[in-house]
Design a protein around this motif. Structure first.
Motif, short mmCIF file in Angstrom:
data_model
loop_
_atom_site.label_atom_id
_atom_site.label_comp_id
_atom_site.label_asym_id
_atom_site.label_seq_id
_atom_site.Cartn_x
_atom_site.Cartn_y
_atom_site.Cartn_z
N ARG A 73 0.81 -1.32 0.11
CA ARG A 73 0.05 -0.04 -0.25
C ARG A 73 0.96 1.26 0.00
NH1 ARG A 73 -5.47 1.30 1.97
NH2 ARG A 73 -5.33 3.37 2.95
N SER A 74 1.80 1.40 0.73
CA SER A 74 2.79 2.44 0.74
C SER A 74 3.46 2.81 -0.56
CB SER A 74 3.83 2.31 2.01
OG SER A 74 4.61 0.91 1.83
N SER A 75 3.86 1.72 -1.25
CA SER A 75 4.44 2.01 -2.55
C SER A 75 3.52 2.23 -3.57
CB SER A 75 5.04 0.57 -2.96
OG SER A 75 6.16 0.27 -2.03
N MET A 76 2.12 1.71 -3.47
CA MET A 76 1.18 2.25 -4.39
C MET A 76 1.07 3.71 -4.06
SD MET A 76 -0.73 2.02 -6.90
CE MET A 76 -0.55 0.34 -7.22
N TYR A 77 0.84 4.11 -2.91
CA TYR A 77 0.64 5.52 -2.61
C TYR A 77 1.76 6.53 -3.12
CZ TYR A 77 -0.62 9.65 0.34
OH TYR A 77 -0.81 11.10 0.60
N ALA A 78 2.88 6.18 -2.93
CA ALA A 78 3.95 6.91 -3.19
C ALA A 78 3.71 7.08 -4.83
CB ALA A 78 5.43 6.40 -2.96
N LEU A 79 3.79 5.87 -5.53
CA LEU A 79 3.45 5.92 -6.92
C LEU A 79 2.35 6.82 -7.46
CD1 LEU A 79 4.22 5.08 -9.96
CD2 LEU A 79 3.07 2.83 -9.57
N LEU A 80 1.15 6.75 -6.84
CA LEU A 80 0.11 7.65 -7.20
C LEU A 80 0.45 9.09 -7.10
CD1 LEU A 80 -2.79 5.46 -5.76
CD2 LEU A 80 -2.40 6.04 -8.05
N GLN A 81 0.90 9.40 -5.90
CA GLN A 81 1.53 10.99 -5.63
C GLN A 81 2.57 11.50 -6.67
OE1 GLN A 81 -0.53 12.58 -3.50
NE2 GLN A 81 -1.59 10.89 -3.01
N THR A 82 3.30 10.49 -7.33
CA THR A 82 4.09 11.21 -8.11
C THR A 82 3.75 11.22 -9.58
OG1 THR A 82 6.08 9.66 -7.25
CG2 THR A 82 6.16 10.53 -9.53
N LEU A 83 2.61 10.32 -9.75
CA LEU A 83 1.85 10.44 -11.30
C LEU A 83 0.82 11.64 -11.11
CD1 LEU A 83 1.40 6.78 -12.01
CD2 LEU A 83 3.00 8.46 -13.08
N ILE A 84 0.21 11.94 -9.91
CA ILE A 84 -0.77 12.95 -9.70
C ILE A 84 0.03 14.46 -10.03
CG2 ILE A 84 -2.00 14.34 -7.96
CD1 ILE A 84 -2.82 11.64 -6.78
N SER A 85 1.12 14.61 -9.38
CA SER A 85 1.98 15.76 -9.51
C SER A 85 2.39 15.91 -10.77
CB SER A 85 3.34 15.53 -8.82
OG SER A 85 4.32 14.72 -9.10
N ARG A 86 2.41 14.89 -11.85
CA ARG A 86 2.59 15.41 -13.27
C ARG A 86 1.79 15.07 -14.20
NH1 ARG A 86 8.03 14.72 -14.43
NH2 ARG A 86 9.60 14.35 -12.31
N GLY A 87 0.42 14.87 -13.62
CA GLY A 87 -0.78 14.97 -14.55
C GLY A 87 -1.09 13.91 -15.00
N TRP A 88 -0.60 12.58 -14.84
CA TRP A 88 -1.06 11.42 -15.18
C TRP A 88 -2.37 10.59 -14.51
CZ3 TRP A 88 0.33 9.28 -19.88
CH2 TRP A 88 1.44 9.84 -20.42
N VAL A 89 -2.52 11.02 -13.45
CA VAL A 89 -3.33 10.38 -12.47
C VAL A 89 -3.96 11.63 -11.86
CG1 VAL A 89 -3.81 9.03 -10.43
CG2 VAL A 89 -2.39 8.39 -12.15
N ARG A 90 -5.39 11.46 -11.60
CA ARG A 90 -5.98 12.59 -10.98
C ARG A 90 -6.86 11.84 -9.61
NH1 ARG A 90 -11.38 13.84 -14.86
NH2 ARG A 90 -11.86 11.80 -15.34
N THR A 91 -6.96 12.69 -8.62
CA THR A 91 -7.59 12.32 -7.44
C THR A 91 -8.78 13.41 -6.87
OG1 THR A 91 -7.45 11.51 -5.12
CG2 THR A 91 -6.14 13.60 -5.99
N ASP A 92 -9.89 13.03 -6.47
CA ASP A 92 -10.86 13.74 -5.80
C ASP A 92 -10.27 14.66 -4.85
OD1 ASP A 92 -10.82 11.78 -3.70
OD2 ASP A 92 -12.94 11.62 -3.59
N VAL A 93 -11.47 15.52 -4.49
CA VAL A 93 -11.00 16.33 -3.42
C VAL A 93 -10.61 15.80 -1.98
CG1 VAL A 93 -12.30 18.40 -4.26
CG2 VAL A 93 -13.52 16.81 -2.63
N THR A 94 -11.17 14.58 -1.58
CA THR A 94 -10.93 13.97 -0.47
C THR A 94 -9.62 13.08 -0.48
OG1 THR A 94 -11.95 11.85 -1.01
CG2 THR A 94 -13.32 13.44 0.06
N GLY A 95 -9.21 13.06 -1.71
CA GLY A 95 -7.62 12.46 -2.04
C GLY A 95 -7.88 10.93 -1.78
N SER A 96 -9.06 10.07 -1.77
CA SER A 96 -9.15 8.83 -1.43
C SER A 96 -9.67 7.95 -2.94
CB SER A 96 -10.31 8.66 -0.63
OG SER A 96 -11.53 9.23 -1.09
N LEU A 97 -9.96 8.82 -4.07
CA LEU A 97 -10.42 8.13 -5.19
C LEU A 97 -9.21 8.47 -6.35
CD1 LEU A 97 -14.15 8.60 -5.00
CD2 LEU A 97 -12.77 6.52 -4.54
#
Length: 261
Positions: free
Chosen positions: A45-69
């Motif tokens: 889970r920790s590795s997935m979270y770090a990967l998601l945050q990296t991709l969000i910062s670069r525009g490849w992944v988006r998240t909702d206002v709660t940061g849970s989706l």
């Protein structure tokens, strides 16, 4: 460690990133939670979270206002658009899709084989039958549509997996034997017919573009069953054969562009 097609060892972090993006893209309008993604790709889970945050910062992944989706980001669209804009075959075929659409008044597609699926690269929608969602950028199992079957027919029989195959409709091929029989008929006929195998109520006619061997691209015409008379079917086949011939005659003039694999 797995190897790539060129015999080079696969970069695990890059492979995981691609797998994550493909998973999010396949979910469409169904955003995923962190634990779902971690479980699906079998990573901590920790590795997935770090990967998601990296991709969000670069525009490849988006998240909702709660940061849970999590869902696919806008940079996936920008990259996909660049692919379409830079591909010489797509540019070459587009005017002929317009010509076929004007002549037949039906929906015309260009698709490309992607493994054992077909990716839709361009579409001209019928004014009589409009989809609410464009197919461009989407994939359909090759065994379940006219585009895919036209392309599969250019491969030897051992290219097909054993099955069973996914049923998109009650008319879809689900066994290797039934699909092989259909492909044999397509080779004899020279084009593929999909009678409600991919979409209920829709018949498709697919024509492989033989500027590659085996063909990687195909064009098709889709028409609602309610509008398909014997005369209209005959005209569709005649027009699409002519369109294919024009495309194939023009294809060598792609100006020495790279032959992508």
């Amino acid at each position: 460690m797995a190897e790539t097609g060129g015999g080079v060892r696969e970069v695990k972090s890059a492979a995981r990133t691609v797998e994550l993006l493909e998973l999010l893209a396949a979910r469409g309008d169904r955003p995923a939670r962190l634990q779902e993604l971690a479980d699906a790709l079998q990573v901590p889970r920790s590795s997935m979270y770090a990967l998601l945050q990296t991709l969000i910062s670069r525009g490849w992944v988006r998240t909702d206002v709660t940061g849970s989706l999590y869902g696919i980001g806008i940079h996936a669209l920008l990259t996909g658009t660049s692919y379409l804009d830079s591909d010489p075959r797509v540019r070459l075929v587009r005017p002929y899709l317009d010509e076929a659409s004007d002549a037949l008044g039906e929906t015309i597609h260009l698709g490309r084989l992607d493994g054992r699926s077909v990716a839709y690269l361009a579409t001209r929608e019928s004014h009589e039958y409009l989809r609410t969602i464009s197919r461009v950028g989407r994939r359909l199992p090759a065994h379940a549509g006219a585009l895919g079957k036209a392309l599969l027919a250019g491969h030897p029989d051992d290219y097909l997996p054993e099955g069973p195959y996914e049923a998109l409709t009650p008319r879809s091929h689900t066994t290797r034997a039934s699909l092989l029989a259909d492909l044999a008929a397509i080779r004899e006929r020279g084009y593929a017919i999909d009678r409600e195998e991919g979409v209920p109520g829709i018949v498709g006619f697919g024509f492989a573009l033989r500027y590659d061997t085996p063909a990687q691209d195909a064009v098709s015409c889709s028409v609602p069953v309610a509008r398909l008379t014997a005369e209209h079917e005959e005209r569709i086949v005649a027009v699409m054969r002519e369109i294919r011939a024009k495309i194939e005659a023009t294809a060598p003039g792609t100006g020495g562009a790279p032959h992508w694999r």
